[in-house]
Design a protein around this motif. Structure first.
Motif, PDB file in Angstrom:
ATOM      1  N   ARG A  26       0.837  -1.188   0.000  1.00 38.94           N
ATOM      2  CA  ARG A  26       0.000   0.000   0.000  1.00 38.94           C
ATOM      3  C   ARG A  26       0.883   1.253   0.000  1.00 38.94           C
ATOM      4  O   ARG A  26       2.057   1.181   0.387  1.00 38.94           O
ATOM      5  CB  ARG A  26      -0.914   0.007   1.238  1.00 38.94           C
ATOM      6  CG  ARG A  26      -1.903  -1.144   1.286  1.00 38.94           C
ATOM      7  CD  ARG A  26      -2.940  -1.018   0.164  1.00 38.94           C
ATOM      8  NE  ARG A  26      -3.920  -2.108   0.184  1.00 38.94           N
ATOM      9  CZ  ARG A  26      -3.833  -3.181  -0.581  1.00 38.94           C
ATOM     10  NH1 ARG A  26      -2.784  -3.327  -1.391  1.00 38.94           N
ATOM     11  NH2 ARG A  26      -4.755  -4.118  -0.527  1.00 38.94           N
ATOM     12  N   PRO A  27       0.340   2.381  -0.400  1.00 38.74           N
ATOM     13  CA  PRO A  27       1.142   3.621  -0.409  1.00 38.74           C
ATOM     14  C   PRO A  27       1.823   3.865   0.935  1.00 38.74           C
ATOM     15  O   PRO A  27       1.211   3.689   1.999  1.00 38.74           O
ATOM     16  CB  PRO A  27       0.097   4.706  -0.706  1.00 38.74           C
ATOM     17  CG  PRO A  27      -0.949   3.996  -1.507  1.00 38.74           C
ATOM     18  CD  PRO A  27      -1.026   2.613  -0.922  1.00 38.74           C
ATOM     19  N   ALA A  48       7.473   1.300  -8.196  1.00 34.06           N
ATOM     20  CA  ALA A  48       7.182   1.724  -6.826  1.00 34.06           C
ATOM     21  C   ALA A  48       6.570   3.120  -6.805  1.00 34.06           C
ATOM     22  O   ALA A  48       5.614   3.383  -6.063  1.00 34.06           O
ATOM     23  CB  ALA A  48       8.456   1.676  -5.992  1.00 34.06           C
ATOM     24  N   PHE A  49       7.105   4.009  -7.621  1.00 32.32           N
ATOM     25  CA  PHE A  49       6.565   5.367  -7.680  1.00 32.32           C
ATOM     26  C   PHE A  49       5.094   5.358  -8.126  1.00 32.32           C
ATOM     27  O   PHE A  49       4.281   6.146  -7.641  1.00 32.32           O
ATOM     28  CB  PHE A  49       7.382   6.223  -8.637  1.00 32.32           C
ATOM     29  CG  PHE A  49       8.749   6.606  -8.127  1.00 32.32           C
ATOM     30  CD1 PHE A  49       9.131   6.345  -6.821  1.00 32.32           C
ATOM     31  CD2 PHE A  49       9.658   7.230  -8.965  1.00 32.32           C
ATOM     32  CE1 PHE A  49      10.396   6.695  -6.348  1.00 32.32           C
ATOM     33  CE2 PHE A  49      10.917   7.588  -8.509  1.00 32.32           C
ATOM     34  CZ  PHE A  49      11.289   7.320  -7.200  1.00 32.32           C
ATOM     35  N   LYS A  50       4.770   4.480  -9.070  1.00 34.28           N
ATOM     36  CA  LYS A  50       3.383   4.370  -9.558  1.00 34.28           C
ATOM     37  C   LYS A  50       2.400   4.111  -8.410  1.00 34.28           C
ATOM     38  O   LYS A  50       1.271   4.611  -8.412  1.00 34.28           O
ATOM     39  CB  LYS A  50       3.282   3.201 -10.550  1.00 34.28           C
ATOM     40  CG  LYS A  50       3.257   3.550 -12.016  1.00 34.28           C
ATOM     41  CD  LYS A  50       3.098   2.264 -12.819  1.00 34.28           C
ATOM     42  CE  LYS A  50       2.827   2.556 -14.283  1.00 34.28           C
ATOM     43  NZ  LYS A  50       1.465   3.051 -14.523  1.00 34.28           N
ATOM     44  N   LEU A  51       2.862   3.314  -7.447  1.00 32.06           N
ATOM     45  CA  LEU A  51       1.982   2.856  -6.375  1.00 32.06           C
ATOM     46  C   LEU A  51       2.113   3.687  -5.099  1.00 32.06           C
ATOM     47  O   LEU A  51       1.475   3.356  -4.093  1.00 32.06           O
ATOM     48  CB  LEU A  51       2.286   1.393  -6.046  1.00 32.06           C
ATOM     49  CG  LEU A  51       2.187   0.385  -7.203  1.00 32.06           C
ATOM     50  CD1 LEU A  51       2.483  -1.021  -6.695  1.00 32.06           C
ATOM     51  CD2 LEU A  51       0.818   0.438  -7.859  1.00 32.06           C
ATOM     52  N   GLY A  52       2.938   4.740  -5.128  1.00 33.16           N
ATOM     53  CA  GLY A  52       3.126   5.533  -3.921  1.00 33.16           C
ATOM     54  C   GLY A  52       3.978   4.851  -2.879  1.00 33.16           C
ATOM     55  O   GLY A  52       3.919   5.201  -1.693  1.00 33.16           O
ATOM     56  N   GLU A 125      -2.577   1.148 -12.875  1.00 35.31           N
ATOM     57  CA  GLU A 125      -2.977   2.517 -12.541  1.00 35.31           C
ATOM     58  C   GLU A 125      -1.856   3.254 -11.819  1.00 35.31           C
ATOM     59  O   GLU A 125      -1.235   2.737 -10.896  1.00 35.31           O
ATOM     60  CB  GLU A 125      -4.212   2.487 -11.639  1.00 35.31           C
ATOM     61  CG  GLU A 125      -4.676   3.880 -11.196  1.00 35.31           C
ATOM     62  CD  GLU A 125      -5.734   3.815 -10.119  1.00 35.31           C
ATOM     63  OE1 GLU A 125      -6.213   4.900  -9.717  1.00 35.31           O
ATOM     64  OE2 GLU A 125      -6.054   2.692  -9.663  1.00 35.31           O
ATOM     65  N   THR A 126      -1.585   4.473 -12.270  1.00 31.13           N
ATOM     66  CA  THR A 126      -0.629   5.341 -11.588  1.00 31.13           C
ATOM     67  C   THR A 126      -1.404   6.210 -10.607  1.00 31.13           C
ATOM     68  O   THR A 126      -2.295   6.970 -11.008  1.00 31.13           O
ATOM     69  CB  THR A 126       0.125   6.234 -12.593  1.00 31.13           C
ATOM     70  OG1 THR A 126       0.833   5.405 -13.524  1.00 31.13           O
ATOM     71  CG2 THR A 126       1.115   7.136 -11.877  1.00 31.13           C
ATOM     72  N   LEU A 127      -1.088   6.093  -9.339  1.00 27.54           N
ATOM     73  CA  LEU A 127      -1.838   6.829  -8.329  1.00 27.54           C
ATOM     74  C   LEU A 127      -1.597   8.328  -8.443  1.00 27.54           C
ATOM     75  O   LEU A 127      -0.500   8.775  -8.797  1.00 27.54           O
ATOM     76  CB  LEU A 127      -1.435   6.355  -6.937  1.00 27.54           C
ATOM     77  CG  LEU A 127      -1.717   4.897  -6.572  1.00 27.54           C
ATOM     78  CD1 LEU A 127      -1.413   4.654  -5.103  1.00 27.54           C
ATOM     79  CD2 LEU A 127      -3.161   4.522  -6.884  1.00 27.54           C
ATOM     80  N   SER A 128      -2.610   9.098  -8.128  1.00 23.27           N
ATOM     81  CA  SER A 128      -2.477  10.542  -8.024  1.00 23.27           C
ATOM     82  C   SER A 128      -2.029  10.858  -6.603  1.00 23.27           C
ATOM     83  O   SER A 128      -2.722  10.542  -5.636  1.00 23.27           O
ATOM     84  CB  SER A 128      -3.811  11.230  -8.327  1.00 23.27           C
ATOM     85  OG  SER A 128      -3.694  12.627  -8.175  1.00 23.27           O
ATOM     86  N   LEU A 129      -0.851  11.472  -6.485  1.00 23.18           N
ATOM     87  CA  LEU A 129      -0.244  11.672  -5.164  1.00 23.18           C
ATOM     88  C   LEU A 129      -0.014  13.152  -4.900  1.00 23.18           C
ATOM     89  O   LEU A 129       0.218  13.939  -5.818  1.00 23.18           O
ATOM     90  CB  LEU A 129       1.104  10.940  -5.095  1.00 23.18           C
ATOM     91  CG  LEU A 129       1.079   9.431  -5.352  1.00 23.18           C
ATOM     92  CD1 LEU A 129       2.493   8.901  -5.500  1.00 23.18           C
ATOM     93  CD2 LEU A 129       0.353   8.710  -4.231  1.00 23.18           C
ATOM     94  N   ASP A 130      -0.037  13.514  -3.638  1.00 22.38           N
ATOM     95  CA  ASP A 130       0.334  14.865  -3.249  1.00 22.38           C
ATOM     96  C   ASP A 130       1.819  15.085  -3.523  1.00 22.38           C
ATOM     97  O   ASP A 130       2.623  14.146  -3.418  1.00 22.38           O
ATOM     98  CB  ASP A 130       0.042  15.067  -1.753  1.00 22.38           C
ATOM     99  CG  ASP A 130       0.273  16.501  -1.308  1.00 22.38           C
ATOM    100  OD1 ASP A 130      -0.662  17.313  -1.412  1.00 22.38           O
ATOM    101  OD2 ASP A 130       1.405  16.796  -0.869  1.00 22.38           O
ATOM    102  N   SER A 131       2.183  16.315  -3.860  1.00 20.21           N
ATOM    103  CA  SER A 131       3.575  16.603  -4.194  1.00 20.21           C
ATOM    104  C   SER A 131       4.527  16.302  -3.043  1.00 20.21           C
ATOM    105  O   SER A 131       5.713  16.033  -3.257  1.00 20.21           O
ATOM    106  CB  SER A 131       3.719  18.069  -4.607  1.00 20.21           C
ATOM    107  OG  SER A 131       3.357  18.929  -3.536  1.00 20.21           O
ATOM    108  N   GLU A 132       4.024  16.341  -1.819  1.00 22.07           N
ATOM    109  CA  GLU A 132       4.872  16.109  -0.650  1.00 22.07           C
ATOM    110  C   GLU A 132       4.926  14.636  -0.240  1.00 22.07           C
ATOM    111  O   GLU A 132       5.512  14.294   0.790  1.00 22.07           O
ATOM    112  CB  GLU A 132       4.374  16.945   0.529  1.00 22.07           C
ATOM    113  CG  GLU A 132       4.708  18.422   0.408  1.00 22.07           C
ATOM    114  CD  GLU A 132       6.214  18.662   0.511  1.00 22.07           C
ATOM    115  OE1 GLU A 132       6.770  18.508   1.611  1.00 22.07           O
ATOM    116  OE2 GLU A 132       6.824  18.996  -0.521  1.00 22.07           O
TER     117      GLU A 132
END
Length: 509
Positions: A26-27, A48-52, A125-132
């Motif tokens: 999980r992220p 890994a980046f794709k999934l947070g 799916e590439t998760l949408s993540l906060d910039s931080e």
């Protein structure tokens, strides 16, 4: 040699991302990379980046203790590794070492050596993540204490690496970028992220630069038409002793790069003239793992002096200050950053108090990077070494790099390290360790006199000890703190981050 297109990379990234999701990650979960510098590290990084997930690169040449401490601290639940490493024609076990280290880290649930268990290459799916959102947990080498886990965000890491590749290294298409490094050190992820932001080609190499012979590195530059080549000053000093790049066609080179430690002028000129053919500027950068980038770097169009770093990197409020926090010129001071930057570590993993103490306690409101630096009369910036390695000889402060450069100017000396030791009269006295060039001869009195002539009588070393090699970290940095402890007969503690720990025996008094 394996070439990988971005389409092929995307297919592999989807496979790994789907597989990691199927494992229940999980992220925010941590995924450790303990791998040779091969194309697979890029795949895992992006999956890994794709999934947070947070990627934890760990140098594959570490011993069990160094691996285990990073796995324990990070709480990594998955490790990607390989069956073995190949070094100088020898096959070295890796998986067995990783398993032994993982046994000491209760968080580890899976150890993977290939993507074969991940057959699903459908679009993930590439998760949408906060910039931080944290993306990377990069550990420092630990030669100045317990390793620090530096937390880097998606936005901070990307904007810093992309800025430096675009401005400092003048990214153009089609070009090939090669920095002699490892995924376990900052320059590995830095090279990949910064170049791929612009669709650039990155050349990865796993192995020694001088095996099976001293021309290995230059043949690679020639064969693969490398356009930008980066390396540490230590590697150049070693190659100077045994190799000659002049017979090779290096005409594709456009820029040279360096980082990791201060240059000496002789080695800098050899790199510039022999490798760069006196036409490729050396983009000498200085920053660190803590900012996944640079506080200082020149632009390719800048006029440069040997060993200089140009000036403050674009977007970085870099300054040199005295012990009172006041800006100084034409004298040695502390390298600081007076305003925050997006890529600064968001803290030290699991140790917020240490973060404040390490970077923010010396000068209120300023990031203290721990380096000695100076700005000369022409406005050129120079790094002089670590401030915590400085020496005070009869009230006169001096950094090791300045004395080491004086010693390296002797024609018999190829490498040098200088430490300060207690002295009843002066407070501290200098002790130097020198590696002589093959076939060269120089006695201690001659080398002591040479340093005194270059630096002045006040900085005459108490001793100059000739040794076969200097102890260094896996990334090539001289471990002066451990050299000093060995010389004084003090306990060394954990030396797992030292590539050639046996060299410390030659430093004992």
């Amino acid at each position: 040699v394996r070439s990988l297109t971005f389409a092929e990379l995307a297919r592999d990234v989807n496979r790994v991302a789907n597989g990691l999701r199927a494992l229940g990650l999980r992220p925010g979960d941590r995924v450790a990379l303990i791998m040779p510098m091969v194309a697979g590290v890029v795949t895992i990084l992006y999956a890994a980046f794709k999934l947070g997930l947070i990627v934890v690169p760990i140098f594959a040449g570490f011993g069990v203790s160094a691996m285990a401490s990073r796995l324990q601290d990070s709480g990594a639940c998955v490790i990607f590794t390989a069956e073995h490493l190949t070094r100088r024609g020898k096959t070295l076990p890796l998986l067995a070492t990783v398993r032994e280290a993982a046994a000491k880290a209760p968080s580890v649930q899976h150890i993977l050596t290939s993507f074969d268990a991940f057959p699903d290459a459908a679009e993930s799916e590439t998760l949408s993540l906060d910039s931080e959102t944290p993306a990377l947990l990069l550990y420092t080498s630990g030669t100045t204490g317990r390793p620090k886990g530096c937390v880097h965000t998606h936005a901070g890491a990307l904007i810093q690496t992309a800025k430096e590749i675009w401005l400092g290294f003048d990214h153009r298409e089609p070009e090939r970028f090669f920095w002699l490094s490892d995924i376990g050190w900052m320059m590995g992820p830095w090279s990949i992220l910064g170049n791929h932001h612009f669709g650039g080609a990155v050349y990865l190499y796993d192995g020694a630069p001088d095996y099976p012979d001293a021309g290995r590195l230059w043949r690679m530059l020639e064969r693969h038409r490398i356009t930008t080549f980066g390396v540490s000053p230590t590697a150049i000093r070693l190659l100077m002793r045994s190799s000659d790049p002049t017979p090779f066609d290096l005409s594709a080179l456009r820029l040279l790069g360096s980082t990791g430690e201060p240059w000496d002028e002789l080695s800098w000129l050899w790199f510039f003239e022999r490798v760069g053919r006196a036409r490729c500027p050396i983009i000498n950068i200085s920053g660190g793992t803590e900012i996944i980038g640079s506080f200082l770097f020149p632009l390719p169009s800048d006029r440069l002096k040997p060993c200089s770093l140009g000036g403050p990197a674009p977007g970085m409020a870099t300054e040199v200050v005295d012990e009172h926090g006041q800006a100084v010129r034409e004298k040695t001071g502390y390298l600081v950053c007076t305003r925050p930057a997006p890529s600064m570590t968001r803290g030290i993993w699991n140790d917020p108090a240490r973060y404040i103490e390490t970077y923010w306690s010396r000068f209120p409101g300023m990031w203290d990077h721990g380096d000695w630096a100076c700005v000369d009369a022409d406005g050129c910036w120079f790094i002089l070494g670590r401030a915590d390695e400085s020496m005070n000889v009869a009230g006169r402060k001096v950094g090791p790099a300045e004395v080491e450069q004086a010693l390296i100017e002797h024609p018999a000396v190829s490498e040098a390290a200088v430490i300060g030791v207690p002295d009843q009269i002066k407070g501290e006295a200098l002790v130097a360790f020198a590696v002589l060039r093959p076939g060269a001869h120089a006695g201690e009195p001659e080398l002591v006199a040479h340093v005194a002539h270059c630096m002045g009588a006040a900085f005459r070393p108490r001793a100059v000890v000739c040794v076969p090699e200097l102890p260094k970290t896996q990334s090539g940095k001289i471990v002066r703190r451990l050299i000093r402890q060995a010389y004084l007969g003090e306990p060394l503690g954990d030396v797992s981050t030292v590539a050639n720990a046996a060299a410390l025996d030659g430093c004992r008094r």
